[in-house]
Enzyme design. Structure first.
Site, PDB file in Angstrom:
ATOM      1  N   CYS A 169       0.801  -1.228   0.000  1.00  0.00           N
ATOM      2  CA  CYS A 169       0.000   0.000   0.000  1.00  0.00           C
ATOM      3  C   CYS A 169       0.834   1.277   0.000  1.00  0.00           C
ATOM      4  O   CYS A 169       0.256   2.371  -0.042  1.00  0.00           O
ATOM      5  CB  CYS A 169      -0.948  -0.005   1.190  1.00  0.00           C
ATOM      6  N   HIS A 309      -2.664   8.612   5.901  1.00  0.00           N
ATOM      7  CA  HIS A 309      -2.987   7.298   5.348  1.00  0.00           C
ATOM      8  C   HIS A 309      -4.437   6.994   5.675  1.00  0.00           C
ATOM      9  O   HIS A 309      -5.200   6.573   4.809  1.00  0.00           O
ATOM     10  CB  HIS A 309      -2.045   6.240   5.915  1.00  0.00           C
ATOM     11  N   GLU A 320      -0.699   6.174  13.284  1.00  0.00           N
ATOM     12  CA  GLU A 320      -0.202   7.364  12.601  1.00  0.00           C
ATOM     13  C   GLU A 320      -0.473   8.633  13.402  1.00  0.00           C
ATOM     14  O   GLU A 320       0.288   9.596  13.303  1.00  0.00           O
ATOM     15  CB  GLU A 320      -0.739   7.467  11.182  1.00  0.00           C
ATOM     16  N   LYS A 341      -9.434   8.705   1.835  1.00  0.00           N
ATOM     17  CA  LYS A 341      -9.978   7.347   1.733  1.00  0.00           C
ATOM     18  C   LYS A 341     -11.419   7.310   2.219  1.00  0.00           C
ATOM     19  O   LYS A 341     -12.163   6.389   1.885  1.00  0.00           O
ATOM     20  CB  LYS A 341      -9.120   6.365   2.529  1.00  0.00           C
ATOM     21  N   HIS A 346      -9.850   2.768  -0.445  1.00  0.00           N
ATOM     22  CA  HIS A 346      -8.440   2.399  -0.381  1.00  0.00           C
ATOM     23  C   HIS A 346      -8.097   1.515  -1.587  1.00  0.00           C
ATOM     24  O   HIS A 346      -8.439   0.335  -1.620  1.00  0.00           O
ATOM     25  CB  HIS A 346      -8.173   1.654   0.920  1.00  0.00           C
ATOM     26  N   PHE A 405       1.159  -3.253   4.412  1.00  0.00           N
ATOM     27  CA  PHE A 405       1.484  -4.589   4.914  1.00  0.00           C
ATOM     28  C   PHE A 405       2.954  -4.888   4.645  1.00  0.00           C
ATOM     29  O   PHE A 405       3.496  -4.530   3.599  1.00  0.00           O
ATOM     30  CB  PHE A 405       0.618  -5.644   4.235  1.00  0.00           C
TER      31      PHE A 405
END
Length: 422
Positions: A169, A309, A320, A341, A346, A405
């Site tokens: 990502c 994010h 975050e 998002k 996403h 990930f």
């Protein structure tokens, strides 16, 4: 001294609007583009919502041969590249092709076509022994991800460095960061950079179902993506792409190009901790932010907006938030933070580039996009997340981050070009 990198062209395809202008209109309106999945019957799955793009290959100017040859993600990338080139006003035919390159990010590459081909050769999954005679002649293209940047390179006859970056990502951030480094070191003068992913397929949906990462809020698709909200319960899968024309600063100024933003800092780190887990202290993301700010030669207090994010999972949002506090100190509490998002979902490897586009347009227009669907703030996420409504303000320096990930953490700094007015 390293050379400076600026953005002179933008092309975007996402849910809710195909094109850069519709994309920006969607963000500033605070509308969401998430809905029940229509590409296949989603009823067997835990999460049945996604942010699908109403993409018409023929209307986008792709020929039947191109549509048959290219996976959906490659189609998105090529169309976005064409839009970015048109916006830039750059005559690629007049460039030295050996000093023009492509850097494309993707997490799952040709997932759409690979699943379609599996269904074709296996009788829709019925047969253990597959029938290879039902296979597309373009199957080899779908199995080799590097075909994606090659397709983009062919559109502009780029003969310089051409590469695919696949870091999950953070791919869309890392691909642009890679392109910037090639320009800074003098290997190229112009790069087409960005990312594309079209992962709304049964196998991808099932994979995220298995780890309960996606939202099961199937009765309310428009409000399923809720970053930083106490009631959030996972992210919403999406598809999309964004591509940019990046140039060396002097090259762009010499031809009188319109400059959207300067990409002045980039860094990526890995937590070497867990494939999907994140430490609560946000240390690795904070380190990526610190290095990106240092490369950009800006202080934490110079950051006017953070494009988060903001996936809408509890561990990410808290991770975050801690990273911003660790890297920006008290200034984190005074800085607008938002997650797009919440509106466009996403799109895995593509979203980092899509968010870069949002950052450049925020600088260009002096508007911070909102975090849609944020009604009940999580007490552990106590920053200014710009709930529901866009905010007009001067934006000179933007920080955008990504988390993926594998423990990948990336950060990029975009700045208003010198002499430009808000």
């Amino acid at each position: 001294m390293s050379r400076r990198v600026v953005m002179t062209g933008i092309g975007v395809r996402t849910s809710g609007g195909c094109g850069t202008a519709p994309f920006w209109e969607l963000l500033t309106s605070g509308r969401t583009a998430t809905r029940r999945i229509s590409f296949f019957d989603p009823s067997p799955y835990r999460s049945q919502v996604a942010a699908e793009a109403d993409f018409d290959a023929a209307a986008e100017g792709l020929t039947p041969a191109e549509t048959e040859r290219m996976d959906r993600a490659s189609q998105f990338a090529v169309v976005c590249a064409r839009e970015a080139v048109a916006h830039s006003g750059l005559d690629f035919a007049a460039l030295d092709p050996t000093r023009t390159g492509v850097s494309l990010g993707s997490a799952v590459a040709a997932a759409t076509s690979l699943e379609q081909q599996y269904l074709a050769v296996s009788g829709a999954g019925r047969d253990w022994l597959v029938d290879h005679t039902r296979m597309s002649p373009h199957m080899a293209d779908y199995l080799v991800p590097s075909v994606m940047p090659a397709e983009v390179a062919w559109t502009v006859a780029a003969q310089g460095p051409v590469a695919l970056v696949s870091n999950g990502c953070t791919s869309g951030l890392d691909s642009v960061g890679h392109a910037c480094r090639l320009i800074r070191e003098g290997s190229v003068d112009v790069m087409l950079a960005g990312a594309a992913d079209t992962p709304i397929t049964p196998i991808v949906v099932a994979c995220f179902d298995a780890i309960k990462a996606t939202s099961p809020r199937n009765d309310d698709p428009e409000h399923a993506s809720r970053p930083f909200d106490k009631t959030r319960n996972g992210f919403v899968l999406a598809e999309g792409a964004a591509m940019f024309v990046l140039e060396e600063y002097g090259h762009a100024r010499h031809r009188g190009a319109h400059i959207y933003a300067e990409i002045s800092g980039f860094a990526n780190r890995c937590n070497a901790y867990h494939m999907t887990g994140l430490k609560s202290d946000g240390r690795e993301m904070a380190e990526a932010i610190r290095v990106a700010l240092a490369e950009a030669r800006v202080n934490p207090s110079d950051v006017d907006y953070i494009n988060a994010h903001g996936s809408g999972t509890k561990q990410n949002d808290r991770h975050e938030t801690a990273a911003y506090k660790r890297s920006l100190g008290e200034h984190a509490y005074r800085t607008p933070v938002s997650s797009i998002k919440s509106m466009v979902g996403h799109s895995l490897g593509a979203i980092g580039s899509i968010e870069i586009a949002a950052c450049a347009l925020a600088i260009e227009n002096g508007v911070v996009p909102p975090t849609a669907n944020l009604h009940t703030p999580d007490p552990e996420c106590d920053l200014d997340y710009v709930p529901r409504t866009a905010r007009e303000c001067r934006v000179d320096t933007v920080l955008t981050v990504g988390s993926g990930f594998g423990g990948f953490q990336s950060a990029m700094v975009l700045r208003r070009p010198e002499g430009a007015r808000a």
